[in-house]
Design a protein around this motif. Structure first.
Motif, PDB file in Angstrom:
ATOM      1  N   TYR A 161       0.828  -1.116  -0.036  1.00  0.00           N
ATOM      2  CA  TYR A 161      -0.088  -0.162   0.161  1.00  0.00           C
ATOM      3  C   TYR A 161       0.957   1.270  -0.159  1.00  0.00           C
ATOM      4  O   TYR A 161       1.713   1.267   0.874  1.00  0.00           O
ATOM      5  CB  TYR A 161      -0.812  -0.030   1.482  1.00  0.00           C
ATOM      6  CG  TYR A 161      -1.897  -1.243   1.426  1.00  0.00           C
ATOM      7  CD1 TYR A 161      -3.110  -1.130   0.587  1.00  0.00           C
ATOM      8  CD2 TYR A 161      -1.431  -2.534   1.762  1.00  0.00           C
ATOM      9  CE1 TYR A 161      -3.901  -2.135   0.712  1.00  0.00           C
ATOM     10  CE2 TYR A 161      -2.290  -3.417   2.009  1.00  0.00           C
ATOM     11  CZ  TYR A 161      -3.687  -3.337   1.425  1.00  0.00           C
ATOM     12  OH  TYR A 161      -4.567  -4.461   1.346  1.00  0.00           O
ATOM     13  N   THR A 162       0.476   2.074  -0.783  1.00  0.00           N
ATOM     14  CA  THR A 162       1.378   3.388  -0.980  1.00  0.00           C
ATOM     15  C   THR A 162       0.706   4.434  -1.249  1.00  0.00           C
ATOM     16  O   THR A 162      -0.638   4.505  -1.704  1.00  0.00           O
ATOM     17  CB  THR A 162       2.671   2.985  -1.997  1.00  0.00           C
ATOM     18  OG1 THR A 162       3.287   4.306  -1.893  1.00  0.00           O
ATOM     19  CG2 THR A 162       1.862   2.944  -3.477  1.00  0.00           C
ATOM     20  N   ASP A 163       1.311   5.875  -1.248  1.00  0.00           N
ATOM     21  CA  ASP A 163       0.657   7.124  -1.801  1.00  0.00           C
ATOM     22  C   ASP A 163       1.631   7.465  -2.846  1.00  0.00           C
ATOM     23  O   ASP A 163       2.384   6.675  -3.155  1.00  0.00           O
ATOM     24  CB  ASP A 163       0.826   8.143  -0.780  1.00  0.00           C
ATOM     25  CG  ASP A 163       2.022   8.371  -0.190  1.00  0.00           C
ATOM     26  OD1 ASP A 163       3.234   7.884  -0.478  1.00  0.00           O
ATOM     27  OD2 ASP A 163       2.127   9.084   0.774  1.00  0.00           O
ATOM     28  N   ALA A 164       1.145   8.377  -3.639  1.00  0.00           N
ATOM     29  CA  ALA A 164       1.747   8.809  -4.799  1.00  0.00           C
ATOM     30  C   ALA A 164       3.218   9.262  -4.630  1.00  0.00           C
ATOM     31  O   ALA A 164       4.131   8.837  -5.594  1.00  0.00           O
ATOM     32  CB  ALA A 164       1.005  10.064  -5.518  1.00  0.00           C
ATOM     33  N   ALA A 165       3.622   9.734  -3.287  1.00  0.00           N
ATOM     34  CA  ALA A 165       4.976  10.066  -3.250  1.00  0.00           C
ATOM     35  C   ALA A 165       6.106   8.925  -3.220  1.00  0.00           C
ATOM     36  O   ALA A 165       7.097   8.988  -3.396  1.00  0.00           O
ATOM     37  CB  ALA A 165       5.066  10.791  -2.009  1.00  0.00           C
ATOM     38  N   ASN A 166       5.426   7.660  -2.852  1.00  0.00           N
ATOM     39  CA  ASN A 166       6.446   6.664  -2.532  1.00  0.00           C
ATOM     40  C   ASN A 166       6.017   5.537  -3.547  1.00  0.00           C
ATOM     41  O   ASN A 166       6.340   4.475  -3.546  1.00  0.00           O
ATOM     42  CB  ASN A 166       5.944   6.015  -1.002  1.00  0.00           C
ATOM     43  CG  ASN A 166       6.412   6.967  -0.127  1.00  0.00           C
ATOM     44  OD1 ASN A 166       7.739   7.289  -0.215  1.00  0.00           O
ATOM     45  ND2 ASN A 166       5.600   7.571   0.592  1.00  0.00           N
ATOM     46  N   LEU A 167       5.225   5.820  -4.568  1.00  0.00           N
ATOM     47  CA  LEU A 167       4.827   5.009  -5.533  1.00  0.00           C
ATOM     48  C   LEU A 167       6.147   4.313  -6.372  1.00  0.00           C
ATOM     49  O   LEU A 167       6.085   3.227  -6.772  1.00  0.00           O
ATOM     50  CB  LEU A 167       3.792   5.429  -6.696  1.00  0.00           C
ATOM     51  CG  LEU A 167       3.489   4.437  -7.964  1.00  0.00           C
ATOM     52  CD1 LEU A 167       2.625   3.455  -7.347  1.00  0.00           C
ATOM     53  CD2 LEU A 167       2.412   5.088  -8.747  1.00  0.00           C
ATOM     54  N   TRP A 197      -6.334   3.843  -7.041  1.00  0.00           N
ATOM     55  CA  TRP A 197      -7.585   4.307  -6.329  1.00  0.00           C
ATOM     56  C   TRP A 197      -7.717   5.914  -6.774  1.00  0.00           C
ATOM     57  O   TRP A 197      -8.765   6.411  -7.196  1.00  0.00           O
ATOM     58  CB  TRP A 197      -7.325   4.318  -4.815  1.00  0.00           C
ATOM     59  CG  TRP A 197      -8.520   4.749  -4.136  1.00  0.00           C
ATOM     60  CD1 TRP A 197      -8.720   5.830  -3.480  1.00  0.00           C
ATOM     61  CD2 TRP A 197      -9.972   4.016  -4.112  1.00  0.00           C
ATOM     62  NE1 TRP A 197     -10.076   6.033  -2.764  1.00  0.00           N
ATOM     63  CE2 TRP A 197     -10.600   5.035  -3.387  1.00  0.00           C
ATOM     64  CE3 TRP A 197     -10.514   2.710  -4.734  1.00  0.00           C
ATOM     65  CZ2 TRP A 197     -12.162   4.831  -3.256  1.00  0.00           C
ATOM     66  CZ3 TRP A 197     -11.790   2.806  -4.427  1.00  0.00           C
ATOM     67  CH2 TRP A 197     -12.656   3.341  -3.612  1.00  0.00           C
ATOM     68  N   ASP A 198      -6.662   6.648  -6.610  1.00  0.00           N
ATOM     69  CA  ASP A 198      -6.920   7.946  -7.059  1.00  0.00           C
ATOM     70  C   ASP A 198      -6.764   8.213  -8.972  1.00  0.00           C
ATOM     71  O   ASP A 198      -5.542   8.214  -9.137  1.00  0.00           O
ATOM     72  CB  ASP A 198      -5.442   8.825  -6.344  1.00  0.00           C
ATOM     73  CG  ASP A 198      -5.631  10.352  -6.544  1.00  0.00           C
ATOM     74  OD1 ASP A 198      -6.608  10.651  -7.534  1.00  0.00           O
ATOM     75  OD2 ASP A 198      -4.700  11.040  -6.455  1.00  0.00           O
ATOM     76  N   SER A 203      -4.658  10.882 -10.643  1.00  0.00           N
ATOM     77  CA  SER A 203      -3.021  10.788 -10.179  1.00  0.00           C
ATOM     78  C   SER A 203      -2.341  10.886 -11.412  1.00  0.00           C
ATOM     79  O   SER A 203      -2.551   9.713 -12.374  1.00  0.00           O
ATOM     80  CB  SER A 203      -2.680   9.884  -9.288  1.00  0.00           C
ATOM     81  OG  SER A 203      -1.431   9.861  -8.999  1.00  0.00           O
ATOM     82  N   ALA A 233       0.721  10.069 -11.180  1.00  0.00           N
ATOM     83  CA  ALA A 233       2.041   9.388 -10.395  1.00  0.00           C
ATOM     84  C   ALA A 233       2.627   8.465 -11.203  1.00  0.00           C
ATOM     85  O   ALA A 233       4.047   8.009 -11.167  1.00  0.00           O
ATOM     86  CB  ALA A 233       1.884   9.019  -9.088  1.00  0.00           C
TER      87      ALA A 233
END
Length: 203
Positions: A12-18, A31-32, A35, A37
């Protein structure tokens, strides 16, 4: 079947850590859906085979490198047909019943008699004759509205819309509608479809 974590390694990650998370990954669940990213970290997607987007539209996602790759892209087609149709019906009803003003009066603890309008007998032109447009047409018809569709080709006797006009002729038909509902996918053919000519033709 148990959770997906029982059958695969899930990150599981966010855009900054993709960038780190996508290395060695076979699939990405995005999910976003607004984005960009994935485009930014594309060189790090060394094993990617599948991208699933939690949306019906994929226009934000489809950058050139992804388009030209062998990665499969899927979307959530069908998931949003009823929710979006209900949202449209809610917006039509809120407009007819002046719900915003009702809420303002309620918050102000004021009683004020007001007349509102019926939606039965009003007209809606639904731009986009796919699954979301069809579900929207069915709901609007159910409350007594007259509905037409706008799609790539004009046709008569459509089971959900009755009459379908050509989207290219939208400015000629926009003045008929009390409500113009745009649920067409964003593509080069539909970008800018509702332009100043169409807006000027509306009621």
């Amino acid at each position: 079947m148990g959770p997906v974590e029982d059958r695969a390694e899930v990150r599981y990650t966010d855009a900054a850590n993709l960038g780190k998370a996508v290395e060695g990954a076979d699939a990405v669940f995005l999910w976003d859906f607004f984005s960009t990213a994935l485009r930014d970290v594309w060189p790090q997607a060394d094993r990617l085979r599948w991208v699933h987007v939690a949306a019906a539209g994929v226009d934000t996602l489809l950058f050139e490198e992804l388009r030209s790759s062998s990665v499969v892209v899927t979307n959530a087609r069908g998931v949003f047909d009823r929710p979006i149709a209900e949202y449209v019906l809610g917006a039509v009803l809120a407009h007819a019943k002046d719900s915003r003003r009702s809420l303002e009066l309620q918050h102000a603890r004021r009683w004020q008699h007001r007349e509102t309008t019926l939606v039965a007998g009003t007209t809606a032109l639904v731009v986009g004759t796919g699954a979301i447009g069809r579900e929207t047409a069915r709901l609007l018809r159910a409350v007594g509205m007259e509905v037409r569709g706008a799609g790539r080709r004009a046709r008569a006797a459509d089971p959900d819309f009755g009459t379908v006009v050509a989207s290219a002729d939208l400015a000629e038909h926009a003045g008929w509608a009390d409500h113009l509902v745009v649920v067409a996918p964003l593509t080069p053919a539909t970008r800018g479809l509702v332009d100043r000519t169409v807006l000027a033709a509306m009621k």
